[in-house]
Design an enzyme around this catalytic site. Structure first.
Site, PDB file in Angstrom:
ATOM      1  CG  PHE A 117      -1.726   1.214   1.431  1.00  0.00           C
ATOM      2  CD1 PHE A 117      -2.599   1.648   0.452  1.00  0.00           C
ATOM      3  CD2 PHE A 117      -1.635   1.939   2.614  1.00  0.00           C
ATOM      4  CE1 PHE A 117      -3.372   2.793   0.630  1.00  0.00           C
ATOM      5  CE2 PHE A 117      -2.411   3.072   2.812  1.00  0.00           C
ATOM      6  CZ  PHE A 117      -3.271   3.503   1.808  1.00  0.00           C
TER       7      PHE A 117
ATOM      8  CB  SER B 239       3.021  -4.660   2.877  1.00  0.00           C
ATOM      9  OG  SER B 239       2.346  -3.886   3.833  1.00  0.00           O
ATOM     10  CG  MET B 240      -2.770  -4.008   0.218  1.00  0.00           C
ATOM     11  SD  MET B 240      -3.368  -2.388  -0.331  1.00  0.00           S
ATOM     12  CE  MET B 240      -2.574  -2.283  -1.949  1.00  0.00           C
TER      13      MET B 240
ATOM     14  CG  ASP C 146       6.740  -4.558   9.983  1.00  0.00           C
ATOM     15  OD1 ASP C 146       6.272  -3.412  10.088  1.00  0.00           O
ATOM     16  OD2 ASP C 146       6.541  -5.274   8.997  1.00  0.00           O
TER      17      ASP C 146
ATOM     18  CG  HIS D 277       6.410  -2.428   6.706  1.00  0.00           C
ATOM     19  ND1 HIS D 277       5.677  -3.578   6.951  1.00  0.00           N
ATOM     20  CD2 HIS D 277       5.837  -1.838   5.619  1.00  0.00           C
ATOM     21  CE1 HIS D 277       4.700  -3.677   6.061  1.00  0.00           C
ATOM     22  NE2 HIS D 277       4.779  -2.647   5.232  1.00  0.00           N
TER      23      HIS D 277
END
Length: 229
Positions: free
Chosen positions: A10, A78-79, A177, A207
Site C-alpha cells: 500500500f 505487505s498489502m 516491523d 517493515h
C-alpha cells in the site's frame, strides 16, 4: 515455463520488492510480472481510487501470466501479501511467498520506539539524515484518509481467503516491523491449511524488509524456497 507474480504494498510500488525481483531476473529465466496498482508508484495519486481497483490490477496480471506459463509463483509484500493470498485461494498457485503480509497492521510498541528514534535524531540535528523519517514522511503527506480507508476495506475483505490457501507457503516477517506486527505472520501461519508452510523471522528487520539489513538472508530464503522441488 515458470512465471512469478510479484506484488508491492500500500502506497508503494515495484521498488519495494526490487532487490528480490532483480535477483530473480539475474538468476532465472522465469517470466516476472510486477504490476503497479492504480494511484501507486513513484508518484502517488490515490484520491478517488478504490481497493477493488488494486485487486483488479493484480488479478489481471495473474490471469495474463497464467496464459503464458504452466507454473505460477506468487510473492506479495505487505498489502500485496493479502492480495497474493487471495489470488492463491481463488485460482491456486504452485508456491506462495508472503513478506510482512498485513493481515494485522500497526505495531504500537515498535512504532513508539521508531518515533522516539526520530525525535532523538531531531534533537541532535540529524533528522534530515534519518532514513525512516525520510522514507515515510512523503508517503504520509501524499496519502489521503480515503485511501487508508480503502486499505482497511481490502484487508477486511481479503482476510477470510487465508483459510483457503492450499499452496506451499513461505511467510517472512521482520521482528522490528512497526507497521505489521508479528501476530500478523503468526495468524497467517496458523490459519493457512497447507501442509507445507514455513514461518521465518528476521530479527533486525523493519517493515521495508526487502531493503533492510537482513536483505541477503531474505533473498536466500526466498530463492531456496522457490528452487526446492
Amino acid at each position: 515455463m515458470i512465471g512469478c507474480l510479484c506484488l508491492h504494498g500500500f502506497t508503494g510500488g515495484p521498488y519495494e520488492i526490487e532487490p528480490v525481483t532483480e535477483y530473480l531476473r539475474k538468476n532465472t529465466d522465469w517470466i516476472l510480472s510486477v504490476p503497479t496498482y492504480p494511484g501507486h508508484g513513484d508518484v502517488l495519486s490515490l484520491k478517488g481510487i478504490t481497493h477493488q481497483e488494486w485487486i483488479d490490477e493484480a488479478e489481471k496480471a495473474y490471469l495474463e501470466l497464467r496464459e503464458k506459463t504452466d507454473t505460477i509463483y506468487i510473492l506479495g509484500f505487505s498489502m500485496g501479501g493479502m492480495i497474493g493470498g487471495y489470488l492463491a485461494s481463488k485460482y491456486g498457485c504452485d508456491k506462495l511467498i508472503l513478506l510482512s503480509a498485513s493481515a494485522y497492521y500497526m505495531n504500537p510498541a515498535q512504532m513508539l520506539k521508531d518515533i522516539a528514534d526520530v525525535i532523538k535524531s531531531g534533537i541532535s540535528g540529524q533528522l534530515k539524515d534519518h532514513e525512516l523519517f525520510l522514507r515515510y514522511r512523503k508517503k504520509f503527506m501524499d496519502t489521503p484518509f480515503s485511501a487508508t480507508r480503502e486499505f482497511r476495506k481490502l484487508v477486511r475483505t481479503l482476510k477470510p481467503a487465508i483459510q483457503d490457501i492450499k499452496a506451499p507457503t513461505l511467510i517472512i516477517q521482520g521482528e522490528c516491523d512497526g507497521l505489521v506486527p508479528k501476530k500478523s505472520a503468526e495468524y497467517i501461519y496458523r490459519t493457512i491449511p497447507s501442509s507445507q508452510k514455513k514461518l521465518c523471522y528476521l530479527q533486525q528487520s523493519k517493515h521495508m524488509i526487502c531493503h533492510d539489513v537482513e536483505q541477503e538472508q531474505l533473498i536466500e530464503e526466498v530463492f531456496k524456497f522457490l528452487m526446492n522441488k
